[in-house]
Scaffold this motif. Structure first.
Motif, PDB file in Angstrom:
ATOM      1  N   THR A   1       0.847  -1.188   0.000  1.00  0.00           N
ATOM      2  CA  THR A   1       0.000   0.000   0.000  1.00  0.00           C
ATOM      3  C   THR A   1       0.886   1.243   0.000  1.00  0.00           C
ATOM      4  N   GLN A   2       0.280   2.355  -0.372  1.00  0.00           N
ATOM      5  CA  GLN A   2       1.008   3.620  -0.352  1.00  0.00           C
ATOM      6  C   GLN A   2       0.063   4.709   0.145  1.00  0.00           C
ATOM      7  N   SER A   3       0.601   5.620   0.964  1.00  0.00           N
ATOM      8  CA  SER A   3      -0.219   6.737   1.448  1.00  0.00           C
ATOM      9  C   SER A   3      -0.403   7.733   0.317  1.00  0.00           C
ATOM     10  N   MET A   4      -1.659   8.065   0.063  1.00  0.00           N
ATOM     11  CA  MET A   4      -1.974   9.021  -1.004  1.00  0.00           C
ATOM     12  C   MET A   4      -2.807  10.145  -0.401  1.00  0.00           C
ATOM     13  N   MET A   5      -2.730  11.315  -1.023  1.00  0.00           N
ATOM     14  CA  MET A   5      -3.547  12.441  -0.574  1.00  0.00           C
ATOM     15  C   MET A   5      -4.820  12.495  -1.412  1.00  0.00           C
ATOM     16  N   PHE A   6      -5.960  12.435  -0.729  1.00  0.00           N
ATOM     17  CA  PHE A   6      -7.259  12.517  -1.395  1.00  0.00           C
ATOM     18  C   PHE A   6      -7.953  13.815  -0.983  1.00  0.00           C
ATOM     19  N   HIS A   7      -8.883  14.259  -1.824  1.00  0.00           N
ATOM     20  CA  HIS A   7      -9.666  15.459  -1.520  1.00  0.00           C
ATOM     21  C   HIS A   7     -11.101  15.036  -1.254  1.00  0.00           C
ATOM     22  N   GLU A   8     -11.668  15.577  -0.189  1.00  0.00           N
ATOM     23  CA  GLU A   8     -13.048  15.239   0.169  1.00  0.00           C
ATOM     24  C   GLU A   8     -13.981  16.378  -0.248  1.00  0.00           C
ATOM     25  N   TYR A   9     -15.071  15.993  -0.910  1.00  0.00           N
ATOM     26  CA  TYR A   9     -16.062  16.972  -1.385  1.00  0.00           C
ATOM     27  C   TYR A   9     -17.462  16.525  -0.994  1.00  0.00           C
ATOM     28  N   LYS A  10     -18.379  17.491  -1.014  1.00  0.00           N
ATOM     29  CA  LYS A  10     -19.795  17.175  -0.779  1.00  0.00           C
ATOM     30  C   LYS A  10     -20.613  17.752  -1.919  1.00  0.00           C
ATOM     31  N   ILE A  11     -21.624  16.994  -2.368  1.00  0.00           N
ATOM     32  CA  ILE A  11     -22.563  17.532  -3.362  1.00  0.00           C
ATOM     33  C   ILE A  11     -23.984  17.296  -2.883  1.00  0.00           C
ATOM     34  N   SER A  12     -24.856  18.224  -3.217  1.00  0.00           N
ATOM     35  CA  SER A  12     -26.292  18.095  -2.930  1.00  0.00           C
ATOM     36  C   SER A  12     -27.024  18.313  -4.251  1.00  0.00           C
TER      37      SER A  12
ATOM     38  N   PHE B   1     -20.022   8.154 -11.187  1.00  0.00           N
ATOM     39  CA  PHE B   1     -19.211   7.710 -10.052  1.00  0.00           C
ATOM     40  C   PHE B   1     -18.780   6.249 -10.226  1.00  0.00           C
ATOM     41  N   ARG B   2     -19.710   5.423 -10.719  1.00  0.00           N
ATOM     42  CA  ARG B   2     -19.393   3.993 -10.947  1.00  0.00           C
ATOM     43  C   ARG B   2     -18.319   3.847 -12.018  1.00  0.00           C
ATOM     44  N   LYS B   3     -18.520   4.539 -13.124  1.00  0.00           N
ATOM     45  CA  LYS B   3     -17.605   4.455 -14.273  1.00  0.00           C
ATOM     46  C   LYS B   3     -16.183   4.881 -13.883  1.00  0.00           C
ATOM     47  N   ASN B   4     -16.079   5.877 -13.021  1.00  0.00           N
ATOM     48  CA  ASN B   4     -14.772   6.428 -12.645  1.00  0.00           C
ATOM     49  C   ASN B   4     -14.246   5.912 -11.302  1.00  0.00           C
ATOM     50  N   ASN B   5     -14.940   4.891 -10.767  1.00  0.00           N
ATOM     51  CA  ASN B   5     -14.519   4.267  -9.490  1.00  0.00           C
ATOM     52  C   ASN B   5     -14.300   5.287  -8.371  1.00  0.00           C
ATOM     53  N   ILE B   6     -15.241   6.194  -8.225  1.00  0.00           N
ATOM     54  CA  ILE B   6     -15.128   7.223  -7.186  1.00  0.00           C
ATOM     55  C   ILE B   6     -15.800   6.715  -5.913  1.00  0.00           C
ATOM     56  N   GLU B   7     -15.059   6.831  -4.828  1.00  0.00           N
ATOM     57  CA  GLU B   7     -15.549   6.307  -3.548  1.00  0.00           C
ATOM     58  C   GLU B   7     -16.470   7.325  -2.866  1.00  0.00           C
ATOM     59  N   ILE B   8     -17.715   6.900  -2.651  1.00  0.00           N
ATOM     60  CA  ILE B   8     -18.679   7.729  -1.913  1.00  0.00           C
ATOM     61  C   ILE B   8     -18.595   7.300  -0.450  1.00  0.00           C
ATOM     62  N   THR B   9     -18.276   8.250   0.431  1.00  0.00           N
ATOM     63  CA  THR B   9     -18.086   7.894   1.847  1.00  0.00           C
ATOM     64  C   THR B   9     -19.365   8.039   2.662  1.00  0.00           C
ATOM     65  N   SER B  10     -20.305   8.867   2.188  1.00  0.00           N
ATOM     66  CA  SER B  10     -21.614   8.921   2.855  1.00  0.00           C
ATOM     67  C   SER B  10     -22.694   9.348   1.872  1.00  0.00           C
ATOM     68  N   MET B  11     -23.894   8.783   2.083  1.00  0.00           N
ATOM     69  CA  MET B  11     -25.050   9.110   1.246  1.00  0.00           C
ATOM     70  C   MET B  11     -26.203   9.458   2.175  1.00  0.00           C
ATOM     71  N   ASP B  12     -26.926  10.520   1.819  1.00  0.00           N
ATOM     72  CA  ASP B  12     -28.054  10.944   2.648  1.00  0.00           C
ATOM     73  C   ASP B  12     -29.198  11.311   1.710  1.00  0.00           C
ATOM     74  N   TYR B  13     -30.342  10.667   1.902  1.00  0.00           N
ATOM     75  CA  TYR B  13     -31.489  10.913   1.025  1.00  0.00           C
ATOM     76  C   TYR B  13     -32.603  11.598   1.819  1.00  0.00           C
ATOM     77  N   ASN B  14     -32.800  12.880   1.566  1.00  0.00           N
ATOM     78  CA  ASN B  14     -33.902  13.621   2.186  1.00  0.00           C
ATOM     79  C   ASN B  14     -34.690  14.310   1.086  1.00  0.00           C
ATOM     80  N   ASP B  15     -34.982  15.603   1.267  1.00  0.00           N
ATOM     81  CA  ASP B  15     -35.629  16.349   0.183  1.00  0.00           C
ATOM     82  C   ASP B  15     -34.688  16.449  -1.015  1.00  0.00           C
ATOM     83  N   MET B  16     -33.367  16.416  -0.700  1.00  0.00           N
ATOM     84  CA  MET B  16     -32.330  16.389  -1.737  1.00  0.00           C
ATOM     85  C   MET B  16     -31.438  15.179  -1.464  1.00  0.00           C
ATOM     86  N   VAL B  17     -30.598  14.827  -2.448  1.00  0.00           N
ATOM     87  CA  VAL B  17     -29.611  13.756  -2.248  1.00  0.00           C
ATOM     88  C   VAL B  17     -28.288  14.417  -1.869  1.00  0.00           C
ATOM     89  N   HIS B  18     -27.626  13.892  -0.823  1.00  0.00           N
ATOM     90  CA  HIS B  18     -26.338  14.449  -0.389  1.00  0.00           C
ATOM     91  C   HIS B  18     -25.290  13.338  -0.428  1.00  0.00           C
TER      92      HIS B  18
END
Length: 199
Positions: A123-134, A147-164
């Motif tokens: 393994t190797q330590s890498m620097m990642f950037h964390e973002y949020k979208i609504s 996200f699936r096509k680009n293998n992007i890791e979603i760390t949390s999902m929240d479904y309310n009036d909007m998707v977060h």
């Protein structure tokens, strides 16, 4: 710098001598010493317990009774050559009655480490950037597919009036998200995260 993901062991036999190798991920010299105690307890009747370590600034090897520079140093050279960090290696030898000579020992001990390393996951330590979208539910298909096509890791999902979604990426994908949603979804940067990645 690469590190082993988890401990690995491997055994080889050369001219009736048995070489049992352990690679141990270690953060401190104290931890390495404790691990060596466990190995010596497991193989108390072994002829030699040769070691080497690269832990932070500590770079050391021990021939444990083998001819000088014929065991610990060749073991260490393999790890240094591969730039492995935070590692403690032990090769337990049971002498089989046939002398290998200094050259034979160097080859045996370095091969022991090389073969064990081939079994290891690095393994190797890498620097990642964390973002949020609504975003509205209208975009969920498009965004999930991207996200699936680009293998992007979603760390949390929240479904309310909007998707977060909170996600982590190596490179900023804000431009892609804006294009995908006609400028309606703008990623918000949260923080940088150091994370280990299998290499």
């Amino acid at each position: 710098m690469p590190k082993i993901k988890e401990d690995v062991s491997n055994t080889i036999e050369i001219k009736k001598s048995k070489f049992i190798t352990y690679l141990h991920r270690s953060q401190s010299e104290e931890d390495a010493k404790e691990f060596l105690k466990l190995i010596k307890k497991k193989y108390p009747d072994a002829t030699h317990h040769c070691t080497c370590m690269i832990i932070g600034n500590i770079v050391r090897s021990n021939d444990d009774g083998e001819p000088a520079q014929s065991a610990g140093h060749p073991m260490l050279n393999v790890l240094l050559h591969q730039n492995i960090q935070d590692i403690f290696a032990v090769v337990v030898r049971y002498f089989g009655g046939i002398k290998l000579g200094t050259g034979g020992l160097v080859k045996a001990y370095s091969s022991s480490i090389q073969l064990a390393l081939e079994k290891a996951t690095l393994t190797q330590s890498m620097m990642f950037h964390e973002y949020k979208i609504s975003f509205s539910y209208d975009f969920i298909g498009k965004i999930d597919a991207y996200f699936r096509k680009n293998n992007i890791e979603i760390t949390s999902m929240d479904y309310n009036d909007m998707v977060h979604y909170t996600y982590i990426v190596e490179n900023d994908i804000s431009k892609d998200i804006l294009e995908l949603t006609n400028g309606l979804v703008k990623p918000v940067y949260i923080q940088d995260i150091e994370k280990e990645k299998i290499i």
